[in-house]
Design an enzyme around this catalytic site. Structure first.
Site, PDB file in Angstrom:
ATOM      1  CG  ASP A  10     -49.317   9.319  30.973  1.00 14.21           C
ATOM      2  OD1 ASP A  10     -50.414   9.782  30.544  1.00 14.21           O
ATOM      3  OD2 ASP A  10     -48.625   8.524  30.309  1.00 14.21           O
ATOM      4  CG  ASP A  15     -52.094  12.492  29.643  1.00 13.09           C
ATOM      5  OD1 ASP A  15     -52.531  11.500  30.223  1.00 13.09           O
ATOM      6  OD2 ASP A  15     -51.236  12.419  28.734  1.00 13.09           O
ATOM      7  CB  THR A 121     -55.749   9.871  30.247  1.00 15.04           C
ATOM      8  OG1 THR A 121     -55.060  10.693  31.203  1.00 15.04           O
ATOM      9  CG2 THR A 121     -57.226  10.203  30.279  1.00 15.04           C
ATOM     10  CG  PHE A 162     -47.323   4.781  25.590  1.00 15.54           C
ATOM     11  CD1 PHE A 162     -45.957   4.545  25.472  1.00 15.54           C
ATOM     12  CD2 PHE A 162     -47.772   5.512  26.687  1.00 15.54           C
ATOM     13  CE1 PHE A 162     -45.061   5.018  26.430  1.00 15.54           C
ATOM     14  CE2 PHE A 162     -46.887   5.986  27.644  1.00 15.54           C
ATOM     15  CZ  PHE A 162     -45.530   5.734  27.512  1.00 15.54           C
ATOM     16  CG  ASN A 163     -51.957   5.114  28.034  1.00 14.97           C
ATOM     17  OD1 ASN A 163     -50.868   5.648  28.234  1.00 14.97           O
ATOM     18  ND2 ASN A 163     -53.049   5.795  27.720  1.00 14.97           N
ATOM     19  CG  ASP A 236     -54.781  10.875  27.191  1.00 17.27           C
ATOM     20  OD1 ASP A 236     -54.934   9.724  26.743  1.00 17.27           O
ATOM     21  OD2 ASP A 236     -53.704  11.284  27.649  1.00 17.27           O
TER      22      ASP A 236
HETATM   23  C1  BDR Z   1     -51.639   7.373  24.845  1.00 16.46           C
HETATM   24  O1  BDR Z   1     -50.237   7.312  25.122  1.00 16.46           O
HETATM   25  C2  BDR Z   1     -49.757   8.556  25.539  1.00 16.46           C
HETATM   26  O2  BDR Z   1     -48.603   8.904  24.857  1.00 16.46           O
HETATM   27  C3  BDR Z   1     -50.876   9.550  25.346  1.00 16.46           C
HETATM   28  O3  BDR Z   1     -50.870  10.500  26.402  1.00 16.46           O
HETATM   29  C4  BDR Z   1     -52.118   8.702  25.363  1.00 16.46           C
HETATM   30  O4  BDR Z   1     -52.614   8.543  26.682  1.00 16.46           O
HETATM   31  C5  BDR Z   1     -51.864   7.145  23.369  1.00 16.46           C
HETATM   32  O5  BDR Z   1     -51.341   5.913  22.997  1.00 16.46           O
HETATM   33 CA    CA Z   2     -51.828   9.893  28.518  1.00 17.72          CA
END
Ligand code: BDR
Ligand code: CA
Length: 307
Positions: A10, A15, A121, A162-163, A236
């Site tokens: 993303d 990334d 990622t 986050f992911n 990533d």
């Molecule tokens: C992850 O969240 C995204 O903001 C970054 O690209 C990374 O994959 C880190 O928490």
């Molecule tokens: Ca990412």
């Protein structure tokens, strides 16, 4: 022999750097890139992936766009970290190619053959959809190296990375799939900070080096203000680096489950770090330590080698 990989991403500053690291590394062969909504909308992450490949002179690598929203939840983007474009900072070449005519979940299934390592990622939406639509992939996908999750911290809530947070249902499906997942989480990415000194070494090495330096300039503002960090975690890229050189990250084979139904902890990756659960399946590998110095040197050296 080089390991074939596919990056599901993303982009996203880190990334983008992960893609460039893969392209600069003979140990891996990037067979395709798929995009998902996460740091920004699907439309933006897809155009960003195309721009990064254009920058590297590798527009021959196919890109497929996937899910524009998590499996069941409303998309939450990270414009506060990555800007309105998802890749704010440098100017990037406009793409001269288009995405392939297939959904990422189907295209991933086509690309995955024995020996291919899948490196997601971003949120795991596309990967979960692929497993649902193409269950036969389980028989030929030997490993997934995912940047996401954390053993002990969060970056979007106190409990979640986050992911994992954006699409916990997808993460839960992937961790329950029987395919070994290696989790490159915040505990280790936060130990390897790319500083202004690293960026300065790249600024004049070529177009890719300049772009990475400028991505890092932008990314650094968030990491300074939120964490008071003296550099930025290139989260990533560490997942790609783990495939390039498995000695950079120390992993622990253990049980990892994903929380999907909690007031405070949705998206938490619950890692059995001390193996306290007797009889629980060891379904995953958690990154527990990183040789930060060696990773950062690899990153600078490889990006600096790109034109
Ligand atoms: C992850 O969240 C995204 O903001 C970054 O690209 C990374 O994959 C880190 O928490
Ligand atoms: Ca990412």
């Amino acid at each position: 022999m080089s390991t074939p990989i596919v990056i599901d991403c993303d982009p996203g500053h880190d990334d983008a750097i992960a893609i460039l690291l893969a392209l600069a590394s003979p140990e891996v062969e990037l067979r395709g890139v798929t995009t998902v909504a996460g740091n920004q909308t699907l439309e933006k992450t897809t155009v960003n992936a195309l721009k990064v490949l254009e920058l590297a002179g590798r527009a021959d690598i196919p890109v497929a766009a996937g899910a524009d929203a998590p499996l069941t939840r409303t998309l939450r983007v990270a414009a506060n970290v990555h800007g309105e474009s998802g890749l704010d900072g440098p100017s990037l070449p406009e793409p001269t190619t288009q995405v392939v005519d297939a959904h990422a979940a189907d295209f991933l299934a086509e690309l995955i053959e024995p020996g291919v390592v899948l490196v997601p990622t971003g949120p795991l939406t596309n990967v979960a959809l692929m497993l649902e639509r193409h269950p036969d992939v389980r028989d030929r996908l030997e490993s997934i190296v995912w940047m996401g999750g954390a053993i002990a911290e969060g970056n979007v809530t106190p409990a979640a990375e986050f992911n994992a947070f954006v699409d916990p249902e997808a993460a839960a499906a992937v961790f329950a799939s029987g395919i070994p997942v290696t989790m490159i989480g915040l505990d280790i990415t936060h130990k390897a900070l790319f500083t202004r000194a690293h960026a300065d070494r790249l600024r004049d090495t070529g177009a890719a080096g300049r772009v990475v330096a400028e991505l890092s300039d932008f990314f650094q503002r968030f990491h300074e203000s939120r964490y008071d960090f003296d550099g930025s975690p290139i989260h990533d890229a560490l997942a790609v680096a783990h495939v390039i050189d498995p000695t950079l990250v120390t992993t622990l084979n253990c049980n990892i489950e994903i929380e999907t139904a909690s007031q405070y902890c949705d998206g938490r990756t619950v890692v059995d770090r001390w193996l306290v659960l007797e009889g629980a399946p060891r379904n995953a590998y958690a990154g527990i330590d990183v040789d930060a110095q060696r990773f950062l040197e690899l990153l600078v050296e490889r990006i600096g080698s790109l034109a």
